[in-house]
Write a protein that holds these residues in place. Structure first.
Motif, short mmCIF file in Angstrom:
data_model
loop_
_atom_site.label_atom_id
_atom_site.label_comp_id
_atom_site.label_asym_id
_atom_site.label_seq_id
_atom_site.Cartn_x
_atom_site.Cartn_y
_atom_site.Cartn_z
N HIS A 27 23.53 42.20 -53.28
CA HIS A 27 22.12 42.27 -52.88
C HIS A 27 21.81 41.18 -51.85
CE1 HIS A 27 17.76 42.38 -53.09
NE2 HIS A 27 17.75 41.12 -53.49
N LYS A 28 22.25 39.96 -52.12
CA LYS A 28 21.99 38.85 -51.18
C LYS A 28 22.71 39.08 -49.85
CE LYS A 28 21.39 35.35 -54.78
NZ LYS A 28 21.94 34.09 -55.36
N LEU A 29 23.96 39.53 -49.92
CA LEU A 29 24.73 39.73 -48.70
C LEU A 29 24.13 40.82 -47.82
CD1 LEU A 29 27.26 39.21 -47.00
CD2 LEU A 29 28.48 40.87 -48.43
N VAL A 30 23.86 41.98 -48.41
CA VAL A 30 23.33 43.10 -47.61
C VAL A 30 21.94 42.79 -47.08
CG1 VAL A 30 22.66 45.53 -47.71
CG2 VAL A 30 24.74 44.77 -48.87
N LEU A 48 13.93 49.59 -48.12
CA LEU A 48 14.74 50.59 -48.80
C LEU A 48 15.99 49.97 -49.42
CD1 LEU A 48 14.47 53.56 -46.27
CD2 LEU A 48 13.42 53.40 -48.55
N VAL A 49 16.64 49.07 -48.67
CA VAL A 49 17.83 48.40 -49.18
C VAL A 49 17.48 47.57 -50.41
CG1 VAL A 49 19.56 46.64 -48.68
CG2 VAL A 49 19.02 48.38 -46.97
N HIS A 50 16.37 46.87 -50.33
CA HIS A 50 15.93 46.04 -51.47
C HIS A 50 15.67 46.90 -52.71
CE1 HIS A 50 13.86 42.77 -53.56
NE2 HIS A 50 12.94 43.65 -53.88
N LYS A 51 14.97 48.00 -52.53
CA LYS A 51 14.66 48.87 -53.66
C LYS A 51 15.93 49.47 -54.28
CE LYS A 51 9.99 50.23 -52.25
NZ LYS A 51 9.11 51.35 -51.84
N ASP A 80 18.75 33.03 -59.56
CA ASP A 80 19.20 34.37 -59.96
C ASP A 80 18.60 34.77 -61.30
OD1 ASP A 80 20.69 34.53 -57.68
OD2 ASP A 80 22.59 33.96 -58.63
N ARG A 81 18.48 33.80 -62.21
CA ARG A 81 17.93 34.07 -63.53
C ARG A 81 16.50 34.61 -63.43
NH1 ARG A 81 17.82 28.87 -66.79
NH2 ARG A 81 20.07 29.27 -66.86
#
Length: 480
Positions: A27-30, A48-51, A80-81
């Motif tokens: 998720h972080k990389l993309v 859209l990528v986030h969702k 992250d938590r």
């Protein structure tokens, strides 16, 4: 607590944790790559990528038991938590808050608004709410309390009135009671009206009209006996009973000795007030064991392995302060022989302090790392992050306590240079202790060996020899 089919083996927990960590990393990389791209409808693509990634993570979390989600939250760094916590369904918040450690629970509660906290607390039974109450803001607890019915209010007051290490603090109020003058057929029809029985129901409690305990009816006797038999004919009257004021440790020993699943809790008049289950006893034993291990190294209970540096610093100051006093006292005993030691008196008197405080700080670090490994919270990719955190803790402790010791050395021996050498040596030895304290158990763990075995010996040897070398080396360069 989880049903048998819901419980995961440790290997499964590790795989779930790694899958969540992989999804977070992807998720972080993309998102980072998309954010840097200059393209048409950039905001739409990024949304859209986030969702998409959020949906994958949410689906994964929804498939896990609350205890497994709690394990994952404890093993994730704070950023992250909190991201994962926001994806958990609101109706599961209360259950998960009960499962996580006290330190992690505090970080989660701090991120929630009052309305969310009230909604989470309202999902819990009175005994569960009593466990969570000390961590909730007062105004939230007041709102939740006003929303309870009279019976639940009385149960909550009762549960919160007992010490933490008592049976009353561990008991729950969810149980099944029957009368002794009815047949087993009536009891069976009564049980069929329940959607489900309370967890760990191995026996029913037989009471009179005033709720005084008369005996217990084991489930196996209920199922195997003639339905026309009355409860009084097969119930057990000679059974173990507990009182709310009994020590939890004593109750735990009774559960272990007699292989109990549940036990009735009665007041002084033998009126049934609750029950104690093996689940609560196991949780108590685990927490007591963890706290005992942590206290041996001078750590407060339940420090978050990924807590901010300053929180960990405050958690470890007390024991370092005690050791600083005792070590400095020992140095003054050596200093009593100043006339014989002559010019080396200051060095001989002060160098045990550097080694002693370094050893204690290293043992604190080892204890935290070994505990994290044992509970599955430390993965191989956490090495760099843990090193940075522990080195930061060591740097602050070294400057603060080394500075204090340097001032004392200056006052006692009238040498500012000696004070500066003392501060520098303390700081460097604490940094060395932090490095070895992280690396020693992590290396043994990667080699398939017990990380706890031998780590304390290693840290003592390194901080003693390293502390003497650093202190005497600096003193030789700057004082001689």
């Amino acid at each position: 607590m989880a049903d048998t089919d819901d419980l995961q083996h440790h290997d499964d927990l590790d795989s779930h944790l790694k899958e969540v960590q992989h999804l977070l990393a992807r998720h972080k990389l993309v998102e980072g790559l998309v954010h840097r791209q200059d393209m048409p409808k950039h905001d739409l693509v990024e949304s859209l990528v986030h969702k998409q990634h959020v949906q994958e993570l949410t689906h994964k979390l929804d498939s896990l038991h609350s205890a497994d989600v709690a394990h994952i939250l404890e093993a994730l760094p704070l950023e992250d938590r909190l991201f994962v916590w926001d994806l958990v369904k609101a109706e599961r918040d209360g259950e998960i808050l009960l499962e996580v450690s006290d330190a992690v629970r505090e970080s989660l509660i701090e991120s929630m608004d009052p309305a969310s906290l009230r909604a989470a607390a309202e999902q819990l039974d009175a005994d569960e709410l009593a466990d969570l109450a000390p961590d909730l803001p007062q105004e939230v607890m007041e709102d939740v309390y006003r929303g309870l019915d009279p019976e639940e209010r009385e149960q909550l007051r009762a549960a919160m009135s007992y010490p933490e290490d008592s049976v009353g603090a561990l008991m729950d109020f969810e149980m099944v009671t029957v009368r002794e003058d009815v047949t087993l057929e009536v009891v069976l029809r009564y049980l069929r009206r329940f959607e489900e029985l309370p967890d760990h129901t191995d026996q029913l409690f037989v009471v009179d009209r005033d709720e005084h305990l008369r005996g217990v009816l084991p489930i196996n006797r209920l199922l195997l006996s003639d339905p026309e038999t009355e409860v009084s004919d097969i119930m057990l009257t000679d059974t173990l009973t507990l009182e709310p004021a009994d020590e939890a440790e004593t109750a735990a020993q009774a559960f272990e000795r007699y292989d109990l699943v549940s036990a009735p809790v009665v007041d002084y008049h033998r009126k049934l007030v609750g029950r104690l289950t093996v689940a609560a006893v196991v949780d108590f034993i685990r927490e007591e064991t963890e706290n005992e291990l942590l206290s041996q190294a001078g750590l407060k209970e339940g420090e978050d392995i990924f807590a901010p540096v300053w929180d960990s610093v405050k958690n470890r100051w007390a024991w370092l302060a005690v050791n600083l006093v005792t070590a400095f006292f020992a140095s003054r005993v050596i200093g009593a022989f100043e006339g014989s030691i002559e010019k080396l008196v200051a060095l001989a008197a002060l160098m045990p302090i550097v080694a002693g405080i370094g050893g204690n700080s290293g043992n604190q670090t080892i204890t935290m790392i070994v505990r994290g490994i044992a509970m599955g919270q430390v993965q191989e990719d956490a090495l760099t992050r843990l090193l940075k955190k522990e080195m930061g803790v060591a740097l602050i402790n070294g400057l603060v306590w080394g500075g204090l010791l340097g001032v004392l050395a200056w006052i006692l021996y009238g040498s500012g240079k000696l004070g500066a050498v003392m501060t520098a040596a303390m700081t460097l030895n604490l940094l060395l202790a932090a490095f070895v304290g992280v690396m020693a158990p992590m290396i043994r763990h990667r080699l398939g060996q017990d990380p706890a075995v031998g780590s304390s010996v290693i840290i003592t040897a390194v901080t003693d020899s390293g502390g003497f070398f650093i202190f005497l080396g600096l003193a030789t360069i700057f004082l001689m």
